[in-house]
Enzyme design. Structure first.
Site, PDB file in Angstrom:
ATOM      1  N   HIS A  26     -63.365  46.758  -7.237  1.00 62.17           N
ATOM      2  CA  HIS A  26     -63.230  46.339  -8.627  1.00 62.17           C
ATOM      3  C   HIS A  26     -62.470  47.433  -9.362  1.00 62.17           C
ATOM      4  O   HIS A  26     -62.930  47.987 -10.350  1.00 62.17           O
ATOM      5  CB  HIS A  26     -64.601  46.069  -9.255  1.00 62.17           C
ATOM      6  CG  HIS A  26     -64.724  44.681  -9.779  1.00 62.17           C
ATOM      7  ND1 HIS A  26     -65.550  44.312 -10.793  1.00 62.17           N
ATOM      8  CD2 HIS A  26     -64.087  43.542  -9.415  1.00 62.17           C
ATOM      9  CE1 HIS A  26     -65.440  43.026 -11.033  1.00 62.17           C
ATOM     10  NE2 HIS A  26     -64.560  42.539 -10.211  1.00 62.17           N
ATOM     11  N   HIS A  62     -55.115  38.842  -4.161  1.00 64.99           N
ATOM     12  CA  HIS A  62     -56.554  38.992  -4.089  1.00 64.99           C
ATOM     13  C   HIS A  62     -57.200  37.835  -3.326  1.00 64.99           C
ATOM     14  O   HIS A  62     -58.145  38.029  -2.572  1.00 64.99           O
ATOM     15  CB  HIS A  62     -57.131  39.067  -5.510  1.00 64.99           C
ATOM     16  CG  HIS A  62     -58.568  39.454  -5.547  1.00 64.99           C
ATOM     17  ND1 HIS A  62     -58.970  40.771  -5.554  1.00 64.99           N
ATOM     18  CD2 HIS A  62     -59.696  38.706  -5.536  1.00 64.99           C
ATOM     19  CE1 HIS A  62     -60.280  40.812  -5.559  1.00 64.99           C
ATOM     20  NE2 HIS A  62     -60.750  39.584  -5.560  1.00 64.99           N
TER      21      HIS A  62
END
Lengths: 721, 226
Positions: free
Chosen positions: A88, A42
């Protein structure tokens, strides 16, 4: 340090050895936490970096490309547009409401961190089949969460996409995009300007929420994990974010801060390390000064992902003024450290240095992998049997498939007109907002065709970019730049890695051809639960503009009696993936024929025709042709009491997908002018019919207009309730 | 004489800028923006309490804002017989202050509702003078708690005193329900007894400019100015 602890932190033993060797000493637990946060997918893009570097990221209008909180493009005069999309996914599966809400919160912070005022949000959400037990719960929670956050902070949601497909049964996708307006001479970057500058903490107090969020987002899931990982989901407070946004924008417009960084994924760790790295400086932070919601250890403070927090660098002399403005907005504020010349990241707690690392090892030496990948095998050609298919059934297949129905249920839960500058709301081919106080408009669209990309990742990605492009063109918006959100399953599988590599290649090809550079983006890997990988879902957010709001096209029918023309080239029935899938002709992914090659020059040629005809005010309404073909496009264009009468050689053609496909509505009196223009440009067109009152007629066969429109508009809610 | 007006901003207001533009563009007069902690209000003809989520709508929509410092001045302004308009969250604040009757509870379907709605005027007052009887206005709503509720006694008073300013209705060709949020008697806006204070859920400040989908929101300011 024991192996289990290292693995729990998401690092491989090889990665740990690299660190150990560089430092030539043992790591503190806090330092291990920092590497865990900074060396996951990420934050450091270790799998995708090699390929992302190949993307075009610059042209004459790019002010800021990837690498900052958001990309910024030039919109003439002193106007700049900042935008970005972010995922998300995992948090929204574990806790749909807070997961999606904080997704919106995070992307908005990325925008105002640049000094831009957010002016629009979009989203791209994907769920499993509605029959799957959890889908309704996830859909309700995600839509509620997106709405709750955006509505409260007061940024209009202007569009997006919502798809239901079985590969997302246990791994839904939530990608949120935000667009902001910034004055070009007032853009803020994360790079600190001076040694000795104060590092200040602005916003909510730090709590336990979201610890290890970023590393969770870089992990494969299993169903049992769900309850255990719930504490890793952040909780959002949009009211706090509204105050934070107003406070920060006021600080920036008063020239009181030097640089700013949002505490997003990996919290204070990531934001401070980024600051040091960007400025080629060091940071010193005293963790005892961090405002806390509850007693936390140094380790927890470093990894907390509590929302609505910013880190800024200010000149000492401005300390008092900064405090005054933030007090007015009732925002917590604390000086927690300073910029140093050591090129080291130092965190102190209880008079002890708990972290003392060179920036270099954290950022520059972060791992970068060249993972093995396979190129998909060539597909065999297959002729499908269309002889048994009936027009009535084709229409029913569309009207009983959530993916084709009007999605007002979703976007009616979003405020799309707040700020008073909305021109096109969700439900049209692109969302459009005006730049406040000007005649300029910004259009944006989010798109992805996962089925196409699974069939042929390279060509499929070209089609995806082309779809966003057409969505903007249909409104007479000139496409300018792209943000991307690459959602894939585990890259450790060489087949998945192949999809990633080839789709990035397809993105590159299309972006170069359309002169729409990629200025920001996000990568979300390991989207698989119980070993079921999602279809490759690299979502595109494309942004474009028109300098004159009076030239924008509508996507809705204008007047009874006007003619309907089709531009572009139809895909053959055998190579129209959504036709085959949604009309239940092909079931298994292996059955599909390869995609037809998409000629991007042809896309551009037709697009230019649409833009020119729009400027000539010859186009009364226009919509692009995508999934569901002409028929689906016409349903979307329906307005008031208007319907359509069309004639085509083969009714199945109405459901096929298109290259450079557009439905355009023109007045009879303009017919000569339009058709001779198209002929002159060498653009084929097809006159298929006209707009009629309260009717749907296909090849002289009359259908129940009210029944079809009623199903189209209302059945989404019935099916999902 | 030029028309003077003001918009109050609370922490969490998000339609204050929209309301300021609405007033500037339509009144062409002086427009003030007042922070909620101020203790004085300039002498103006109209005050708007704008939409948004004042204080995050925590506790109850409008409850915290109704205790802000500026509210004493707002009440004085209203008692002076000058115009006060609460839009959306502003309407909720007015009921919390007690300047208007009733309460706004969660929408019938328990979901936020952001879409175009249609309203018409019920009883005449200075806010809707320029609107014809039975004229249907298209104005967006955006609220979670817009479902107007009051007891029967209050409802009878509202009717007898002709305090109902707007009610929801069905638009031509529209798919929208007649009463979109379940309000009692489809009430979209009410006034106080003296009819100088109006609270309404729809957002006229989002429907006035040429580029908006509708310009019907102009009629409210035009009514006040005429």
């Amino acid at each position: 340090m024991n192996e289990e602890l290292i693995l729990q932190h998401g690092l491989t033993l090889d990665e740990f050895q690299v660190i150990r060797k560089y430092l030539n000493r043992d790591l503190s637990i806090e330092e291990l936490g920092i590497f865990s946060a900074m060396w996951n997918e990420h934050c450091c893009y270790k799998t995708s970096k090699k390929w992302l570097k190949k993307l075009p990221t610059d042209n004459e209008i790019v002010i800021q490309g990837p690498g900052e909180n958001a990309g910024v493009i030039d919109l003439q005069d002193n106007d700049g547009i900042a935008f970005k999309i972010e995922s998300h996914n995992h948090p929204s599966y574990i806790e749909p409401f807070n997961g999606s809400a904080t997704g919106v919160g995070g992307i908005l912070r990325d925008i105002f961190t640049m000094g831009a005022r957010p002016i629009a949000t979009l989203d791209s959400i994907r769920f499993g089949l509605i029959e799957t037990e959890k889908t309704k719960y996830l859909l309700n929670g995600v839509v509620h969460g997106i709405g709750h956050y955006g509505n409260c902070i007061g940024i209009p949601n202007i569009g997006g996409e919502c798809e239901f497909e079985s590969t997302y049964d246990f791994n839904n996708l939530v990608n949120a995009m935000a667009v902001g307006h910034v004055q070009k001479d007032k853009i803020f970057y994360s790079k600190p300007k001076s040694i000795g500058g104060l590092i200040v903490y602005i916003g909510s107090k730090t709590g336990k929420d979201g610890i290890h969020g970023a590393s969770m987002a870089s992990d494969v899931f299993s169903e049992e994990d769900e309850d255990e990982k719930r504490p890793s989901v952040q909780v959002g407070d949009p009211f706090m974010e509204k105050l934070l946004m107003e406070g920060c924008l006021e600080l920036m417009s008063s020239g009181l801060i030097e640089s700013m960084q949002d505490m997003g994924a990996a919290g204070i760790t990531s934001s401070s390390v980024e600051m040091a790295s960007k400025g080629n400086v060091g940071v010193y932070i005293n963790l005892d000064k961090v405002p806390l919601r509850q007693p936390l250890s140094a380790y927890e403070i470093l990894l907390s992902e509590s929302q609505e927090r910013m880190l800024a660098v200010i000149d000492k002399k401005n300390n008092h003024k900064v405090k005054e403005i933030l007090q007015k907005w009732q925002i917590d504020y604390e000086v927690i450290g300073e910029i140093t010349d050591t090129k080291r990241v130092v965190f102190e707690s209880n008079n002890k240095k708990v972290v003392d690392l060179p920036v270099e090892i954290i950022v520059d030496d972060a791992p970068e992998y060249d993972r093995e990948f396979y190129i998909p095998r060539k597909r065999k050609n297959k002729d499908f049997d269309f002889s048994k298919i009936k027009l009535e059934d084709m229409i029913i297949n569309l009207l009983t498939n959530l993916n084709y129905l009007d999605k007002s249920w979703v976007f009616d839960q979003y405020d799309s007109t707040v700020m008073g500058d909305t021109i096109r709301e969700p439900g049209q081919s692109s969302g459009i907002v005006k730049i406040h106080g000007t005649q300029k408009v910004i259009g944006a669209s989010t798109d992805c065709n996962p089925l196409y990309i699974r069939i042929n990742p390279y060509e499929g990605m070209k089609y995806t970019v082309a779809e966003s492009y057409r969505n903007l063109i249909a409104c007479n918006i000139n496409p300018l730049a792209i943000t991307n959100n690459l959602n894939f399953a585990s890259p450790l599988d060489p087949n998945i890695m192949g999809e990633l590599v080839l789709s990035i290649h397809g993105l590159k090809t299309a972006a170069v051809k359309f002169n729409t550079p990629i200025v920001s983006g996000n990568v979300s890997l390991y989207n698989q639960t119980n070993e079921i990988p999602i279809k490759p879902t690299p979502v595109i957010g494309m942004v474009g503009s028109n300098m004159d709001l009076n030239k924008i096209n509508t996507n809705k029918f204008c007047e009874i009696g006007n003619k309907i023309l089709i531009l572009g080239k139809q895909l053959t029935k055998n190579c129209s993936p959504y036709l085959l899938q949604d009309q239940k002709i092909a079931f298994n992914i292996c059955e599909f024929n390869d995609l037809e090659v998409l000629d991007l020059d042809f896309e551009k040629k037709i697009a230019n025709c649409v833009l020119e005809l729009s400027d000539l005010k010859c186009i009364m309404s226009c919509n692009d042709i995508s999934r569901g073909g002409i028929f689906s496009a016409l349903l979307k264009m329906q307005y008031k009491d208007m319907g359509f009468r069309v004639k085509v050689p083969d009714p199945i053609d109405l459901f096929c997908e298109y290259k450079a496909g557009y439905v355009i509505e023109i007045r009879s009196k303009d017919f000569e002018e339009v058709t001779s223009f198209l002929t002159k440009k060498g653009a084929e067109y097809l006159e298929i019919g006209e707009i009629i009152k309260e009717g749907i007629e296909i090849n002289s066969k009359k259908f129940d207009y009210f029944d079809i429109m009623n199903k189209y508009r209302n059945d989404f809610e019935k099916i999902i309730s | 004489m030029s028309f003077k007006s003001a918009v109050i901003t609370f922490p969490g207001s998000n339609c204050d800028r929209d309301a300021l533009c609405y007033l500037k563009d339509l009144t062409k007069g002086e427009v003030h923006n007042i922070w909620h902690e101020e203790t004085s209000l300039p002498k103006v003809d109209l005050v708007i309490l704008p939409g948004g989520f004042s204080f995050g709508d925590y506790l109850r929509s409008g409850a915290m804002a109704s205790k802000s410092k500026i509210i004493d001045e707002v009440v004085k302004h209203a008692n002076d017989n000058r115009y006060l308009l609460g839009i959306c969250n502003g309407f909720q604040i007015l009921t919390e202050i007690g300047l208007l009757e009733g309460a706004l509870i969660r929408n019938k379907k328990l979901k936020f509702l952001g879409k175009n709605c249609f309203i018409k005027k019920k009883f005449k007052n200075n806010f809707n003078l320029s609107i014809k009887d039975n004229q249907i206005l298209q104005i967006p709503v955006a609220h979670n708690e817009g479902n107007f509720y009051c007891d029967t006694e209050t409802l009878n008073l509202l009717k007898n005193n002709e305090q109902i300013a707007f009610e929801y209705c069905k638009g031509e060709f529209s798919n929208t329900e007649e009463n979109i949020n379940g309000s009692i008697e489809a009430i979209a806006g009410i006034t106080n007894k003296k009819k100088n204070v109006l609270g309404m859920m729809p957002h006229p400040e989002r429907a006035y400019s040429d580029f908006h989908q509708s310009q019907d929101g102009r009629l409210i300011i035009e009514s006040l100015i005429s």
